[in-house]
Write a protein that holds these residues in place. Structure first.
Motif, mmCIF file in Angstrom:
data_model
loop_
_atom_site.group_PDB
_atom_site.id
_atom_site.type_symbol
_atom_site.label_atom_id
_atom_site.label_comp_id
_atom_site.label_asym_id
_atom_site.label_seq_id
_atom_site.Cartn_x
_atom_site.Cartn_y
_atom_site.Cartn_z
ATOM 1 N N SER A 223 0.807 -1.223 0.000
ATOM 2 C CA SER A 223 0.000 0.000 0.000
ATOM 3 C C SER A 223 0.839 1.271 0.000
ATOM 4 O O SER A 223 0.289 2.372 -0.063
ATOM 5 N N ARG A 224 2.165 1.145 0.060
ATOM 6 C CA ARG A 224 3.028 2.318 0.156
ATOM 7 C C ARG A 224 3.598 2.682 -1.213
ATOM 8 O O ARG A 224 4.324 1.893 -1.812
ATOM 9 N N PRO A 225 3.303 3.874 -1.725
ATOM 10 C CA PRO A 225 3.806 4.284 -3.040
ATOM 11 C C PRO A 225 5.333 4.293 -3.103
ATOM 12 O O PRO A 225 6.003 4.723 -2.164
ATOM 13 N N LEU A 226 5.865 3.802 -4.204
ATOM 14 C CA LEU A 226 7.293 3.722 -4.530
ATOM 15 C C LEU A 226 8.051 2.686 -3.707
ATOM 16 O O LEU A 226 9.249 2.503 -3.913
ATOM 17 N N TRP A 227 7.393 2.002 -2.790
ATOM 18 C CA TRP A 227 8.073 0.959 -2.030
ATOM 19 C C TRP A 227 7.847 -0.421 -2.642
ATOM 20 O O TRP A 227 8.748 -1.248 -2.640
ATOM 21 N N PHE A 228 6.649 -0.651 -3.132
ATOM 22 C CA PHE A 228 6.257 -1.992 -3.580
ATOM 23 C C PHE A 228 6.775 -2.228 -4.998
ATOM 24 O O PHE A 228 6.174 -1.802 -5.979
ATOM 25 N N ASN A 229 7.935 -2.887 -5.111
ATOM 26 C CA ASN A 229 8.462 -3.224 -6.435
ATOM 27 C C ASN A 229 9.388 -4.423 -6.329
ATOM 28 O O ASN A 229 9.897 -4.748 -5.254
ATOM 29 N N ALA A 230 9.616 -5.057 -7.461
ATOM 30 C CA ALA A 230 10.352 -6.322 -7.478
ATOM 31 C C ALA A 230 11.860 -6.145 -7.417
ATOM 32 O O ALA A 230 12.573 -7.069 -7.021
ATOM 33 N N PHE A 231 12.384 -4.969 -7.826
ATOM 34 C CA PHE A 231 13.843 -4.829 -7.861
ATOM 35 C C PHE A 231 14.377 -4.041 -6.666
ATOM 36 O O PHE A 231 15.487 -3.520 -6.695
ATOM 37 N N ALA A 232 13.606 -3.995 -5.577
ATOM 38 C CA ALA A 232 14.057 -3.273 -4.387
ATOM 39 C C ALA A 232 15.360 -3.854 -3.834
ATOM 40 O O ALA A 232 16.249 -3.110 -3.407
ATOM 41 N N GLY A 233 15.488 -5.185 -3.836
ATOM 42 C CA GLY A 233 16.705 -5.812 -3.318
ATOM 43 C C GLY A 233 17.955 -5.351 -4.048
ATOM 44 O O GLY A 233 18.883 -4.800 -3.430
ATOM 45 N N PRO A 234 18.041 -5.537 -5.379
ATOM 46 C CA PRO A 234 19.211 -5.037 -6.115
ATOM 47 C C PRO A 234 19.404 -3.527 -5.986
ATOM 48 O O PRO A 234 20.538 -3.048 -5.914
ATOM 49 N N TYR A 235 18.307 -2.789 -5.958
ATOM 50 C CA TYR A 235 18.356 -1.328 -5.829
ATOM 51 C C TYR A 235 19.072 -0.930 -4.544
ATOM 52 O O TYR A 235 19.973 -0.076 -4.537
ATOM 53 N N TYR A 236 18.705 -1.560 -3.438
ATOM 54 C CA TYR A 236 19.316 -1.248 -2.152
ATOM 55 C C TYR A 236 20.765 -1.731 -2.091
ATOM 56 O O TYR A 236 21.627 -1.077 -1.495
#
Length: 421
Positions: A223-236
């Motif tokens: 429910s949080r905008p810009l948080w819910f995505n599949a490439f968060a792991g590599p991004y971080y």
């Protein structure tokens, strides 16, 4: 060789006049932050700028930041041991110490963020019941494992150097080093080398797991905008590697200058790290562009709104300053330097690295605050209070203080580096 070993041990054996005022200033900042935290404990989270909607702020930004720069120590040290990148050996332990103090501060940041820190005990008591369902428990597990393995990885190869320091010191220093060598046996180095190799192999996937689970804390909240995505792991992870290596360059440049180790920490070392940092920063800038492009042109209404606030609204000044001054300019400087054969300006490289580190802290802030304060319910811009700012300053003073004290307790380099020369 003896002269160089003495030079490497000099920080342990001699203390300059500047050391004590520096420690005193850091200690004073930390004491003020302790007072601010005491006020937070007594009067509750109402003394902060947080509220029922903006539940996270600078404390959680700090947590992500320190977890990120902790990656540098193991990345550099593992490269030395597993990839035979021996030219980076002089800074391996400098980077490992950064990992330890960063992980300690990351854990403390979580405790600081709790209105009732005593309730952290529930995570332990209910660990088995929550493990399968809570990304926060996954993250605590990964961070604790990472800290234990990293501390072990730092200590085991250091035993031989502590023995050398003990043999070359007298009085309380000799006794201290003796206490740091329990159960020491002659000839244990071969066993320690094998253990260190397999520890390096083990820690690398744990390092990746740590920041991936940090990313999941946010990216699994749909429910949080810009948080819910599949490439968060590599991004971080890319951000962690870039900010971590940049932090190592800053510390290495300072140590090189203070202890006159110009012939030991050589310019080509900074050139290699700078080139790698430039490439990871470029990848991160690409990921930022992809994130904003997807949010603006195809995202749900909440993501469009938050993205517009990032780029054109109330957070635009911070975003563009962070991106241009903190990311693009250091990247361009390091890129131009990479194409100048056999050239590296260590002072400017360290300055650009510091700009990167600062920018990545503000990027963590940008990840959290806009999404919470305006992404779901528009409650206004979160503004940290003096309590949070004081605690924030203390959270930077404490790791600096710990690192400074550790330079007087453990050798900053593996002494056998001189045997390889």
């Amino acid at each position: 060789m003896t002269d160089n070993v003495d030079r490497m041990l000099r920080p342990l054996m001699h203390t300059s006049r500047e050391f004590y005022p520096f420690v005193a200033i850091l200690g004073l900042v930390f004491v003020v932050s302790v007072y601010a935290y005491q006020q937070q404990l007594v009067y509750g989270m109402g003394v902060t700028g947080l509220n029922d909607v903006t539940i996270w702020g600078v404390y959680i930004a700090n947590f992500i930041f320190f977890i990120g720069i902790s990656h540098a120590g193991i990345a550099v040290s593992a490269a030395v041991r597993l990839l035979n990148a021996h030219r980076y050996k002089p800074i391996a332990r400098i980077a490992e110490l950064l990992t330890i103090v960063s992980l300690i501060m990351a854990g403390m940041s979580i405790v600081i963020d709790l209105g009732r820190p005593d309730r952290a005990m529930l995570l332990i008591l209910e660990y088995a019941n929550r493990f399968m369902y809570s990304p926060l428990v996954w993250d605590i597990t990964a961070v604790a494992t990472y800290l234990v393995l990293s501390t072990t990885y730092l200590y085991l190869p250091m035993r031989r150097d502590i023995k050398v320091a003990m043999e070359r010191s007298t009085g309380w220093r000799a006794r201290l080093f003796k206490y740091m060598l329990p159960l020491y046996e002659e000839g244990e180095e071969a066993t320690i080398d094998r253990l260190s190799f397999w520890l390096a192999v083990t820690i690398l996937p744990v390092m990746v797991m740590v920041h991936t689970t940090v990313a999941w804390i946010f990216s699994l909240l749909s429910s949080r905008p810009l948080w819910f995505n599949a490439f968060a792991g590599p991004y971080y992870i890319v951000a962690a590697v870039a900010s971590g290596i940049a932090s190592v360059m800053v510390i290495a440049a300072v140590v090189r200058k203070i202890y006159h180790w110009e012939d030991i920490i050589k310019p080509d070392l900074f050139r290699g790290l700078s080139n790698f940092t430039a490439m990871t920063t470029l990848v991160y800038l690409y990921m930022m562009m992809a994130e904003q492009l997807a949010a603006l042109f195809a995202g749900p209404s909440g993501e469009v709104f938050v993205s517009e606030e990032w780029l054109f609204g109330s957070f635009a000044a911070l975003f563009w300053l962070m991106t241009t001054l903190g990311l693009v300019i250091p990247f361009l400087y390091m890129l131009v330097q990479a194409f100048r054969k056999d050239y590296v300006n260590i002072e400017w490289t360290a300055a650009m690295s510091l700009m990167l580190v600062i920018a990545f802290w503000f990027k963590r802030y940008m990840i959290i605050v806009p999404t919470l304060s305006i992404g779901v319910q528009q409650v206004g811009i979160y503004s940290p209070t003096w309590t949070e700012i004081a605690i924030l300053l203390g959270s930077f003073a404490l790791p600096l203080l710990l690192y400074t004290v550790l330079t007087k307790v453990v050798p900053l380099m593996e002494l056998e580096v001189e045997h390889d020369a």
